[in-house]
Motif scaffolding. Structure first.
Motif, mmCIF file in Angstrom:
data_model
loop_
_atom_site.group_PDB
_atom_site.id
_atom_site.type_symbol
_atom_site.label_atom_id
_atom_site.label_comp_id
_atom_site.label_asym_id
_atom_site.label_seq_id
_atom_site.Cartn_x
_atom_site.Cartn_y
_atom_site.Cartn_z
ATOM 1 N N SER A 198 0.826 -1.209 0.000
ATOM 2 C CA SER A 198 0.000 0.000 0.000
ATOM 3 C C SER A 198 0.858 1.255 0.000
ATOM 4 O O SER A 198 0.585 2.207 -0.742
ATOM 5 C CB SER A 198 -0.926 -0.002 1.223
ATOM 6 O OG SER A 198 -1.844 -1.077 1.163
ATOM 7 N N THR A 412 -8.726 8.360 5.320
ATOM 8 C CA THR A 412 -8.065 7.138 5.775
ATOM 9 C C THR A 412 -9.062 6.162 6.384
ATOM 10 O O THR A 412 -9.081 4.971 6.033
ATOM 11 C CB THR A 412 -6.980 7.481 6.808
ATOM 12 O OG1 THR A 412 -5.967 8.266 6.180
ATOM 13 C CG2 THR A 412 -6.345 6.210 7.357
ATOM 14 N N THR A 415 -11.972 4.786 3.869
ATOM 15 C CA THR A 415 -11.583 3.736 2.921
ATOM 16 C C THR A 415 -11.250 2.420 3.615
ATOM 17 O O THR A 415 -10.867 1.465 2.939
ATOM 18 C CB THR A 415 -10.394 4.191 2.061
ATOM 19 O OG1 THR A 415 -9.342 4.661 2.905
ATOM 20 C CG2 THR A 415 -10.799 5.289 1.115
ATOM 21 N N GLU A 416 -11.385 2.353 4.943
ATOM 22 C CA GLU A 416 -11.237 1.066 5.623
ATOM 23 C C GLU A 416 -12.352 0.104 5.214
ATOM 24 O O GLU A 416 -12.168 -1.112 5.247
ATOM 25 C CB GLU A 416 -11.252 1.255 7.142
ATOM 26 C CG GLU A 416 -9.998 1.866 7.729
ATOM 27 C CD GLU A 416 -8.798 0.931 7.699
ATOM 28 O OE1 GLU A 416 -8.993 -0.260 7.394
ATOM 29 O OE2 GLU A 416 -7.676 1.396 7.965
ATOM 30 N N LEU A 417 -13.506 0.635 4.848
ATOM 31 C CA LEU A 417 -14.661 -0.208 4.544
ATOM 32 C C LEU A 417 -15.189 -0.006 3.131
ATOM 33 O O LEU A 417 -16.185 -0.622 2.755
ATOM 34 C CB LEU A 417 -15.789 0.064 5.548
ATOM 35 C CG LEU A 417 -15.453 -0.229 7.018
ATOM 36 C CD1 LEU A 417 -16.586 0.233 7.926
ATOM 37 C CD2 LEU A 417 -15.179 -1.708 7.227
ATOM 38 N N ASN A 420 -11.106 2.269 -2.240
ATOM 39 C CA ASN A 420 -10.399 3.558 -2.237
ATOM 40 C C ASN A 420 -10.534 4.278 -3.571
ATOM 41 O O ASN A 420 -10.568 5.509 -3.615
ATOM 42 C CB ASN A 420 -8.929 3.391 -1.836
ATOM 43 C CG ASN A 420 -8.171 2.433 -2.722
ATOM 44 O OD1 ASN A 420 -8.700 1.914 -3.704
ATOM 45 N ND2 ASN A 420 -6.922 2.173 -2.371
ATOM 46 N N ALA A 456 -5.077 2.945 4.254
ATOM 47 C CA ALA A 456 -5.996 2.218 5.133
ATOM 48 C C ALA A 456 -5.328 0.899 5.513
ATOM 49 O O ALA A 456 -5.159 0.023 4.669
ATOM 50 C CB ALA A 456 -7.321 1.971 4.423
ATOM 51 N N ALA A 462 -9.892 -3.535 3.741
ATOM 52 C CA ALA A 462 -9.503 -2.167 3.396
ATOM 53 C C ALA A 462 -8.755 -2.101 2.076
ATOM 54 O O ALA A 462 -8.978 -1.191 1.273
ATOM 55 C CB ALA A 462 -8.661 -1.557 4.517
ATOM 56 N N THR A 463 -7.843 -3.031 1.850
ATOM 57 C CA THR A 463 -7.059 -3.055 0.616
ATOM 58 C C THR A 463 -6.867 -4.505 0.186
ATOM 59 O O THR A 463 -6.869 -5.416 1.029
ATOM 60 C CB THR A 463 -5.667 -2.410 0.805
ATOM 61 O OG1 THR A 463 -4.922 -3.199 1.744
ATOM 62 C CG2 THR A 463 -5.784 -0.981 1.302
ATOM 63 N N ASN A 466 -4.058 -6.305 2.166
ATOM 64 C CA ASN A 466 -4.507 -6.731 3.493
ATOM 65 C C ASN A 466 -5.284 -8.042 3.404
ATOM 66 O O ASN A 466 -5.110 -8.951 4.222
ATOM 67 C CB ASN A 466 -5.399 -5.659 4.125
ATOM 68 C CG ASN A 466 -4.614 -4.485 4.665
ATOM 69 O OD1 ASN A 466 -3.428 -4.332 4.386
ATOM 70 N ND2 ASN A 466 -5.270 -3.637 5.427
ATOM 71 N N ASN A 488 -2.514 4.251 10.679
ATOM 72 C CA ASN A 488 -3.446 5.205 10.077
ATOM 73 C C ASN A 488 -3.213 6.615 10.615
ATOM 74 O O ASN A 488 -3.204 7.599 9.862
ATOM 75 C CB ASN A 488 -4.887 4.788 10.379
ATOM 76 C CG ASN A 488 -5.385 3.681 9.466
ATOM 77 O OD1 ASN A 488 -4.657 3.183 8.620
ATOM 78 N ND2 ASN A 488 -6.632 3.285 9.655
#
Length: 522
Positions: A198, A412, A415-417, A420, A456, A462-463, A466, A488
């Motif tokens: 990331s 930040t 975009t965890e959920l 992005n 994130a 999130a990504t 991850n 974060n």
């Protein structure tokens, strides 16, 4: 390079075909909000503002909840623009394909060719072997390799490629010392790979889709502004990427998961992987040459102005250099790979980049880009951008540094959920309008928001990196969330401070001054 999340694909299996509760809610909530918004009159005398707001609300709801695949939501402007009286489909369609898409496709073609010949794997193993040393340095080697690859290829592909190498080292350690004693090292390797992928994507325009979204949406919103070029972006974002990489490594190996001193790493695993690749082939050398030339041409194409210092761009030396952009470089260098013949026995194509690369290009991301560009275009043509900006005019009294920090934190954690890319394409036109309304340079808000969308680190969803490392069964959600929360917060501060220091020098940002090209017309 790319965040390839595009929603659930029914072809992936029965589990993937079933919608979650949030997706089912979003599927019905979107049209409901759309209809309710149409009943309002946001700007008397200009009904198109209300219609555009309704469409934006529908797309935002479906993007956030992933009600249907993200790229499918991105197609809505093609038929809803004419139905809502906003614009003809013939005028909207060209927005879906432009120089930014050419840049993305050219870069992706080079990246896919690197994967085809295992060049990315050789680069990663070489970096890991060069760093070497104890457990903490091995983790650093994995992170450096993952970050470098993610600057140029899909961050998902980089994570998938790094994962088996990391697991091979972990399994050897577990055989020697046991799973409990090597737990800290296992988590360190996995989180290091995810976070580095990331962080690495931040550094270049092609490193992650939000960066490319910014480049095009900025050009759509402010057509008279100087375009965002690869070189200035790289000079500004590389220090942020490097700082985030260093902080992540320190948090993982020195704070949260310290590896016992008696646990040592068997370097033979890396050496064994290198031997499997064999001697470097002609095709690999050719790809490395094209890759290096592409990076050089991207970075030094346009002049890089850092305060009083100016590094001239090579395109200024050509007769028609003003017609050349980063997309020109990307597609030119990718085309060269179609011309270089293969020499290895048993090669499946006659040239280094075979015809099969077109089938592997992420067309879903291309459509997602296009939908975001169409949304930004609609914000401008209908006047919705100015309407929203006027509503935030009270922010003119907020100190810019505080405003940037708040934007970084909001993006930040949002975009965890959510995707992005989709989130960035939703909010950038709004931040552009807010900047104009408050009298600040638009990039002062748009760049930090874009960078923060790639930072994130808390949740597996999130990504893609991850999610990839979480699937290894070596990391618990609580462990990822604990480190990710701290990272974060660090990310928001790092982006705020470094951008505030370098942004004005590289992008001509004068605090408190709205450029002439951003001033609204009569």
């Amino acid at each position: 390079m790319a965040d390839t999340r595009s929603g659930n694909d029914p072809a992936e299996g029965p589990a993937a075909a079933r919608r979650s509760r949030s997706q089912r809610v979003g599927l019905w909530l979107g049209p409901l909000l759309f209809l309710l918004m149409l009943l309002l009159d946001l700007d008397p005398g200009r009904p198109e503002v209300t219609r555009m707001a309704a469409l934006a609300l529908l797309m935002a709801t479906w993007w956030i909840t992933d009600a249907i695949p993200l790229f499918a939501t991105a197609l809505l402007p093609l038929f809803l623009f004419p139905l809502l009286g906003i614009e003809r489909t013939g005028d909207t369609a060209p927005i879906y394909f432009n120089s930014t898409i050419v840049l993305f496709l050219g870069g992706f073609m080079i990246a896919l060719t690197m994967e085809k010949w295992d060049v990315h794997r050789r680069i990663a193993l070489w970096v890991i072997r060069s760093v070497g040393g104890g457990p903490a340095r091995i983790v650093l080697g994995f992170m450096l390799a993952a970050a470098f690859l993610s600057m140029w290829i899909s961050n998902t592909a980089a994570a998938i490629m790094m994962l088996p190498v990391g697991l091979a080292v972990i399994l050897r350690m577990e055989e020697q010392f046991g799973r409990d004693r090597t737990r800290a090292f296992s988590v360190s390797i996995m989180l290091g790979i995810a976070y580095a992928c990331s962080a690495g994507g931040i550094a270049t325009l092609v490193g992650t889709p939000p960066n490319l979204s910014l480049q095009r949406i900025f050009q759509i919103t402010f057509p008279d502004a100087p375009p965002i070029a690869f070189g200035p972006w790289f000079v500004m974002a590389l220090p942020i990427s490097a700082m985030m990489l260093a902080i992540a490594w320190g948090l993982i190996t020195r704070v949260f998961f310290r590896v016992p001193e008696e646990v040592t790493v068997d370097r033979e695993v890396v050496e064994s992987e290198m031997r499997k690749l064999g001697a470097i082939a002609f095709e690999e050398r050719a790809i490395l040459g094209v890759f290096a030339a592409t990076a050089f041409l991207w970075v030094f194409r346009a002049p890089i102005v850092i305060g009083p210092l100016t590094v001239p761009g090579w395109s200024t030396l050509l007769p028609y250099g003003h017609l050349i952009d980063d997309g020109t470089v990307a597609i030119t260098m990718a085309s060269i790979l179609f011309l270089i013949p293969t020499r290895s026995p048993g090669a499946k194509s006659r040239t280094v980049m075979g015809p099969g690369v077109a089938l592997r290009l992420p067309w879903n991301i291309v459509l997602l880009f296009g939908g975001g560009f169409a949304l930004a275009h609609g914000f401008q043509t209908t006047g919705l951008a100015r309407f929203i900006g006027d509503g935030f005019s009270g922010l003119a009294t907020v100190p810019p540094l505080l405003l940037i920090l708040v934007i970084c934190l909001a993006m930040t954690f949002l975009t965890e959920l959510t995707s992005n890319t989709a989130t960035t394409e939703m909010v950038l036109p709004i931040f552009a309008a807010v900047a104009v309304s408050t009298g600040v340079h638009p990039l002062l808000l748009m760049i930090p928001a874009t960078l923060s969308a790639s930072c994130a680190f808390m949740m597996p969803v999130a990504t893609p990196p991850n999610a990839v490392v979480f699937g290894s069964d070596r990391v618990r959600i609580a462990e990822m969330a604990r480190v990710g929360l701290v990272l974060n917060l660090f990310g928001a501060v790092v982006i705020t401070l470094i951008f505030r220091a370098l942004g004005p020098l590289l992008f001509g940002i004068e605090p408190g001054v709205l450029p002439d090209w951003a001033r609204p017309g009569p």
